[in-house]
Design a protein around this motif. Structure first.
Motif, PDB file in Angstrom:
ATOM      1  N   VAL A  12       0.870  -1.180   0.000  1.00 36.75           N
ATOM      2  CA  VAL A  12       0.000   0.000   0.000  1.00 36.75           C
ATOM      3  C   VAL A  12       0.906   1.230   0.000  1.00 36.75           C
ATOM      4  O   VAL A  12       1.651   1.454   0.949  1.00 36.75           O
ATOM      5  N   ALA A  13       0.863   2.006  -1.066  1.00 38.57           N
ATOM      6  CA  ALA A  13       1.695   3.212  -1.193  1.00 38.57           C
ATOM      7  C   ALA A  13       0.815   4.460  -1.065  1.00 38.57           C
ATOM      8  O   ALA A  13      -0.355   4.369  -0.715  1.00 38.57           O
ATOM      9  N   ASP A  14       1.391   5.629  -1.356  1.00 37.20           N
ATOM     10  CA  ASP A  14       0.647   6.883  -1.193  1.00 37.20           C
ATOM     11  C   ASP A  14      -0.540   6.997  -2.145  1.00 37.20           C
ATOM     12  O   ASP A  14      -1.575   7.540  -1.787  1.00 37.20           O
ATOM     13  N   ASP A  15      -0.356   6.526  -3.383  1.00 40.89           N
ATOM     14  CA  ASP A  15      -1.425   6.710  -4.371  1.00 40.89           C
ATOM     15  C   ASP A  15      -1.868   5.410  -5.044  1.00 40.89           C
ATOM     16  O   ASP A  15      -2.711   5.434  -5.937  1.00 40.89           O
ATOM     17  N   HIS A  16      -1.274   4.286  -4.646  1.00 42.63           N
ATOM     18  CA  HIS A  16      -1.649   3.024  -5.289  1.00 42.63           C
ATOM     19  C   HIS A  16      -1.449   1.851  -4.334  1.00 42.63           C
ATOM     20  O   HIS A  16      -0.824   1.972  -3.283  1.00 42.63           O
ATOM     21  N   ALA A  17      -2.004   0.724  -4.744  1.00 42.75           N
ATOM     22  CA  ALA A  17      -1.803  -0.527  -4.013  1.00 42.75           C
ATOM     23  C   ALA A  17      -1.408  -1.602  -5.023  1.00 42.75           C
ATOM     24  O   ALA A  17      -1.734  -1.502  -6.213  1.00 42.75           O
ATOM     25  N   VAL A  18      -0.683  -2.594  -4.546  1.00 49.40           N
ATOM     26  CA  VAL A  18      -0.346  -3.748  -5.388  1.00 49.40           C
ATOM     27  C   VAL A  18      -1.103  -4.950  -4.829  1.00 49.40           C
ATOM     28  O   VAL A  18      -0.962  -5.302  -3.666  1.00 49.40           O
ATOM     29  N   ILE A  19      -1.927  -5.546  -5.686  1.00 50.53           N
ATOM     30  CA  ILE A  19      -2.715  -6.711  -5.295  1.00 50.53           C
ATOM     31  C   ILE A  19      -2.117  -7.945  -5.968  1.00 50.53           C
ATOM     32  O   ILE A  19      -2.014  -8.003  -7.196  1.00 50.53           O
ATOM     33  N   ASP A  20      -1.712  -8.906  -5.160  1.00 48.91           N
ATOM     34  CA  ASP A  20      -1.140 -10.155  -5.667  1.00 48.91           C
ATOM     35  C   ASP A  20      -2.269 -11.146  -5.933  1.00 48.91           C
ATOM     36  O   ASP A  20      -2.967 -11.578  -5.016  1.00 48.91           O
ATOM     37  N   VAL A  21      -2.464 -11.474  -7.200  1.00 45.46           N
ATOM     38  CA  VAL A  21      -3.488 -12.449  -7.593  1.00 45.46           C
ATOM     39  C   VAL A  21      -2.776 -13.649  -8.208  1.00 45.46           C
ATOM     40  O   VAL A  21      -2.270 -13.578  -9.322  1.00 45.46           O
ATOM     41  N   GLY A  25       1.372  -9.451  -9.538  1.00 41.35           N
ATOM     42  CA  GLY A  25       1.083  -8.217  -8.805  1.00 41.35           C
ATOM     43  C   GLY A  25       0.492  -7.156  -9.709  1.00 41.35           C
ATOM     44  O   GLY A  25       1.115  -6.739 -10.679  1.00 41.35           O
ATOM     45  N   TYR A  26      -0.741  -6.731  -9.404  1.00 38.01           N
ATOM     46  CA  TYR A  26      -1.415  -5.697 -10.186  1.00 38.01           C
ATOM     47  C   TYR A  26      -1.332  -4.360  -9.443  1.00 38.01           C
ATOM     48  O   TYR A  26      -1.709  -4.284  -8.264  1.00 38.01           O
TER      49      TYR A  26
END
Length: 204
Positions: A12-21, A25-26
């Protein structure tokens, strides 16, 4: 076209998140409200809006379908792109945004970074007829707020809202209280009764 991501929150960053599916990683750009609901290492679900351009594919993620709908709706207004729409949704919840549009409250919309008075005015003006369909939790009082925003509310109603705002409550709080008071008092109640019942509602 990606419409939804369900997996593990990798970052979880300042303006985005990375979702591992399943090991992929999206990167999804999100409002701060959506990011606040995500925790690294835990399961996460995002409703996705996919933008495909010549030089980039970008995903925008939202905690709810309603937030995604407002993201689309905001961009139908001239001068509002994805970045500005996210700024609005970071500043206002979907209910707050629906209320602001219904009340024609451009000052509330202008609190979002990058939104000047002219763009705020365009947002509340151009989206006012669409607010009820995207009101979410704000739906019960949205009709009254539209009448107030357009200056066509009954005199006792507008007088009661004005009196409550003079006492220091926001226009949104006052309108919600008077809407609740109308349910108890009926459509023919005078302003004094609406003010009294509205204050009781606000004291809860």
């Amino acid at each position: 076209m990606i419409g939804k991501l369900k997996g593990t929150v990798d970052e979880v960053a300042d303006d985005h998140a990375v979702i591992d599916v399943h090991g992929v990683g999206y990167v999804a750009y999100c409002s701060t409200r959506t990011l606040a609901k995500l925790t690294a290492g835990e399961a996460g679900v995002l409703h996705i809006e996919t933008y495909v351009r010549e030089d980039v594919i970008r995903l925008y993620g939202f905690a709810s379908k309603l937030e995604r709908e407002w993201f689309r709706l905001l961009q139908s207004v001239q001068g509002v792109g994805a970045k500005v729409a996210l700024a609005v949704l970071s500043t206002l919840s979907t209910s707050d945004l629906a209320n602001a549009v219904a009340l024609q409250d451009k000052a509330t919309v202008a609190r979002a970074p990058g939104i000047g008075p002219k763009v705020a005015l365009r947002i509340v003006s151009e989206l006012k007829t669409k607010a009820p369909a995207f009101a979410g939790e704000a739906l019960p009082s949205i009709g009254l707020k539209q009448e107030l925003g357009e200056g066509v509310a009954a005199a006792p109603v507008s007088d009661a809202v004005s009196a409550l705002t003079n006492l220091g409550y926001s226009r949104d709080q006052a309108a919600n209280a008077v809407a609740a008071a109308l349910k108890d008092a009926g459509e023919n109640a005078d302003s004094a009764r609406l003010i009294r019942l509205g204050l009781k509602e606000l004291a809860r």
